[in-house]
Design a protein around this motif. Structure first.
Motif, PDB file in Angstrom:
ATOM      1  N   ILE A 128     -16.336   8.287  81.155  1.00  0.00           N
ATOM      2  CA  ILE A 128     -14.829   7.963  80.810  1.00  0.00           C
ATOM      3  C   ILE A 128     -13.925   8.925  82.066  1.00  0.00           C
ATOM      4  O   ILE A 128     -14.173  10.168  82.015  1.00  0.00           O
ATOM      5  N   LEU A 136     -12.694  17.829  61.872  1.00  0.00           N
ATOM      6  CA  LEU A 136     -12.699  16.420  61.302  1.00  0.00           C
ATOM      7  C   LEU A 136     -12.606  16.629  60.006  1.00  0.00           C
ATOM      8  O   LEU A 136     -13.346  17.365  59.353  1.00  0.00           O
ATOM      9  N   GLN A 189      -3.859  18.726  75.417  1.00  0.00           N
ATOM     10  CA  GLN A 189      -2.845  18.697  74.424  1.00  0.00           C
ATOM     11  C   GLN A 189      -1.697  19.331  74.825  1.00  0.00           C
ATOM     12  O   GLN A 189      -1.492  20.307  75.190  1.00  0.00           O
ATOM     13  N   PHE A 243     -14.788  20.159  68.261  1.00  0.00           N
ATOM     14  CA  PHE A 243     -13.986  20.576  69.346  1.00  0.00           C
ATOM     15  C   PHE A 243     -13.933  22.034  69.543  1.00  0.00           C
ATOM     16  O   PHE A 243     -14.131  22.983  68.462  1.00  0.00           O
ATOM     17  N   GLY A 244     -13.895  22.560  70.594  1.00  0.00           N
ATOM     18  CA  GLY A 244     -13.838  24.107  70.869  1.00  0.00           C
ATOM     19  C   GLY A 244     -12.584  24.500  70.593  1.00  0.00           C
ATOM     20  O   GLY A 244     -11.584  23.803  69.913  1.00  0.00           O
ATOM     21  N   GLN A 245     -12.226  25.724  70.494  1.00  0.00           N
ATOM     22  CA  GLN A 245     -10.707  26.272  69.975  1.00  0.00           C
ATOM     23  C   GLN A 245      -9.903  26.276  71.213  1.00  0.00           C
ATOM     24  O   GLN A 245      -8.635  26.725  70.902  1.00  0.00           O
ATOM     25  N   TYR A 295     -16.630  16.108  76.442  1.00  0.00           N
ATOM     26  CA  TYR A 295     -15.166  15.702  76.578  1.00  0.00           C
ATOM     27  C   TYR A 295     -14.380  16.882  77.159  1.00  0.00           C
ATOM     28  O   TYR A 295     -14.645  17.926  76.687  1.00  0.00           O
ATOM     29  N   TYR A 349     -10.251  17.284  76.796  1.00  0.00           N
ATOM     30  CA  TYR A 349      -8.989  16.682  76.329  1.00  0.00           C
ATOM     31  C   TYR A 349      -7.997  17.687  76.520  1.00  0.00           C
ATOM     32  O   TYR A 349      -7.980  18.949  76.852  1.00  0.00           O
ATOM     33  N   GLU A 378      -6.449  26.715  67.003  1.00  0.00           N
ATOM     34  CA  GLU A 378      -7.662  26.259  66.807  1.00  0.00           C
ATOM     35  C   GLU A 378      -7.940  24.907  67.146  1.00  0.00           C
ATOM     36  O   GLU A 378      -6.750  24.053  67.472  1.00  0.00           O
ATOM     37  N   GLY A 379      -9.138  24.404  67.399  1.00  0.00           N
ATOM     38  CA  GLY A 379      -9.287  22.969  67.703  1.00  0.00           C
ATOM     39  C   GLY A 379      -9.213  22.266  66.498  1.00  0.00           C
ATOM     40  O   GLY A 379      -9.517  22.490  65.330  1.00  0.00           O
ATOM     41  N   PRO A 380      -8.991  20.680  66.725  1.00  0.00           N
ATOM     42  CA  PRO A 380      -8.928  20.048  65.657  1.00  0.00           C
ATOM     43  C   PRO A 380     -10.335  19.908  64.860  1.00  0.00           C
ATOM     44  O   PRO A 380     -11.584  20.207  65.328  1.00  0.00           O
ATOM     45  N   PHE A 398      -8.954  21.250  75.579  1.00  0.00           N
ATOM     46  CA  PHE A 398      -9.972  21.233  74.550  1.00  0.00           C
ATOM     47  C   PHE A 398     -11.363  20.725  75.006  1.00  0.00           C
ATOM     48  O   PHE A 398     -11.121  19.569  75.473  1.00  0.00           O
ATOM     49  N   LYS A 416       1.833  18.383  71.119  1.00  0.00           N
ATOM     50  CA  LYS A 416       0.743  18.452  70.347  1.00  0.00           C
ATOM     51  C   LYS A 416       0.034  17.095  70.318  1.00  0.00           C
ATOM     52  O   LYS A 416      -0.852  16.666  69.613  1.00  0.00           O
ATOM     53  N   PHE A 417       0.319  16.184  71.532  1.00  0.00           N
ATOM     54  CA  PHE A 417      -0.192  15.065  71.726  1.00  0.00           C
ATOM     55  C   PHE A 417      -1.558  15.271  72.582  1.00  0.00           C
ATOM     56  O   PHE A 417      -1.997  15.802  73.484  1.00  0.00           O
ATOM     57  N   LEU A 418      -2.591  14.887  71.943  1.00  0.00           N
ATOM     58  CA  LEU A 418      -4.241  15.184  72.250  1.00  0.00           C
ATOM     59  C   LEU A 418      -4.634  13.779  73.043  1.00  0.00           C
ATOM     60  O   LEU A 418      -4.673  12.662  72.612  1.00  0.00           O
ATOM     61  N   TYR A 431      -8.198  14.406  61.529  1.00  0.00           N
ATOM     62  CA  TYR A 431      -8.533  15.703  61.719  1.00  0.00           C
ATOM     63  C   TYR A 431      -7.357  16.687  61.041  1.00  0.00           C
ATOM     64  O   TYR A 431      -6.089  16.338  60.903  1.00  0.00           O
ATOM     65  N   GLU A 470      -9.881   9.048  82.571  1.00  0.00           N
ATOM     66  CA  GLU A 470      -8.435   8.811  82.304  1.00  0.00           C
ATOM     67  C   GLU A 470      -7.794   9.138  83.512  1.00  0.00           C
ATOM     68  O   GLU A 470      -8.315   9.647  84.604  1.00  0.00           O
ATOM     69  N   GLN A 492     -10.508   8.378  62.466  1.00  0.00           N
ATOM     70  CA  GLN A 492     -10.830   9.531  61.852  1.00  0.00           C
ATOM     71  C   GLN A 492      -9.672  10.390  61.518  1.00  0.00           C
ATOM     72  O   GLN A 492      -8.552  10.285  62.240  1.00  0.00           O
ATOM     73  N   LYS A 498      -9.957  31.797  76.573  1.00  0.00           N
ATOM     74  CA  LYS A 498      -9.126  31.298  75.583  1.00  0.00           C
ATOM     75  C   LYS A 498      -7.676  31.350  75.789  1.00  0.00           C
ATOM     76  O   LYS A 498      -6.948  30.211  75.794  1.00  0.00           O
ATOM     77  N   ARG A 526     -19.957  12.322  64.891  1.00  0.00           N
ATOM     78  CA  ARG A 526     -18.868  13.304  64.655  1.00  0.00           C
ATOM     79  C   ARG A 526     -18.382  14.114  65.938  1.00  0.00           C
ATOM     80  O   ARG A 526     -19.638  14.568  66.797  1.00  0.00           O
ATOM     81  N   THR A 527     -17.122  14.165  66.312  1.00  0.00           N
ATOM     82  CA  THR A 527     -16.826  15.074  67.538  1.00  0.00           C
ATOM     83  C   THR A 527     -16.366  16.261  67.053  1.00  0.00           C
ATOM     84  O   THR A 527     -15.713  16.483  66.128  1.00  0.00           O
TER      85      THR A 527
END
Lengths: 111, 110
Positions: free
Chosen positions: A56, B45, A37, A102-104, A33, A35, B41-43, A90, A41-43, B35, A58, B33, A9, A99-100
């Motif tokens: 994918i 939905l 951040q 996310f982990g913590q 995936y 990601y 924590e993660g986002p 993430f 806070k831009f993911l 979130y 990027e 979507q 973590k 639906r996606t």
């Protein structure tokens, strides 16, 4: 039971080191995936794997190398860490375009 | 490069007030979507909207997808401290990539 779990973590390491972040999902999803951040806070998506295949990639430095040993795991290895790599990473998963989840997150700090 | 612009970036209001957060783009998305992300924590939905003009309600939260599927809004009625968090919109483009907005940090004052 955590659906998408990633470890560690928190990760604090020195510049130049190599580190890995692990991710596992127990949802039976076929797509995973990574990601990033940033501090604002831009993911932003880095990689996406579908059934263990990269779909994918990027614009990410090639110091970042994802590895998917099976559908339930997608690990992220980072070589020669730089200060700018500090961020929250993430892992996420989905079944196709559903639906996606996310982990913590893993907060990486490079010093 | 497709962008999703969220506004406002920050919003601090009193409990009980109403608010609207906007998500705008010049590009069309097949779905969008919303979130919510809490610290550490993660986002998570909240909703997915698919059809242009679609409106979905989740208790005090109302989500709308623009007719042209280029924009969306999130309206919260009678905001509560529990609504505090980072709200992210994310659009799925023609290449099936998900593009995230930069988020709106909402703080509800008791």
């Amino acid at each position: 039971d955590t659906a998408v779990s990633q470890t560690p973590k928190y990760l604090v390491t020195q510049m130049g080191n190599d580190k890995s972040i692990k991710c596992e999902q127990n949802l039976g999803h076929d797509t995973m995936y990574w990601y990033k951040q940033d501090s604002k806070k831009f993911l932003k998506i880095m990689f996406s794997y579908n059934n263990k295949e990269l779909i994918i990639n990027e614009t990410v430095p090639n110091r970042f190398s994802p590895k998917s040993p099976d559908k339930a795991h997608l690990n992220l290895h980072i070589n020669s860490l730089e200060l700018g790599d500090s961020a929250v990473y993430f892992c996420a998963s989905s079944q196709g375009t559903g639906r996606t989840f996310f982990g913590q997150g893993t907060r990486l700090t490079v010093v | 490069t497709q962008l999703l612009e969220q506004s406002p970036q920050f919003l601090s209001i009193q409990e009980g007030e109403n608010l609207t957060v906007y998500c705008n783009s010049s590009s069309v998305f097949s779905s969008l979507q919303w979130y919510r992300q809490e610290p550490g924590e993660g986002p998570v939905l909240l909703v997915t909207v698919v059809t242009g003009g679609e409106v979905k309600k989740l208790k005090r939260l109302t989500f709308q997808f623009g007719d042209a599927r280029k924009d969306s809004s999130l309206h919260i009625t009678a905001a509560q401290p529990g609504d505090t968090g980072l709200y992210l919109c994310a659009g799925r483009n023609r290449d099936d990539k998900i593009i995230f907005g930069k988020g709106t940090r909402l703080h509800i004052l008791p």
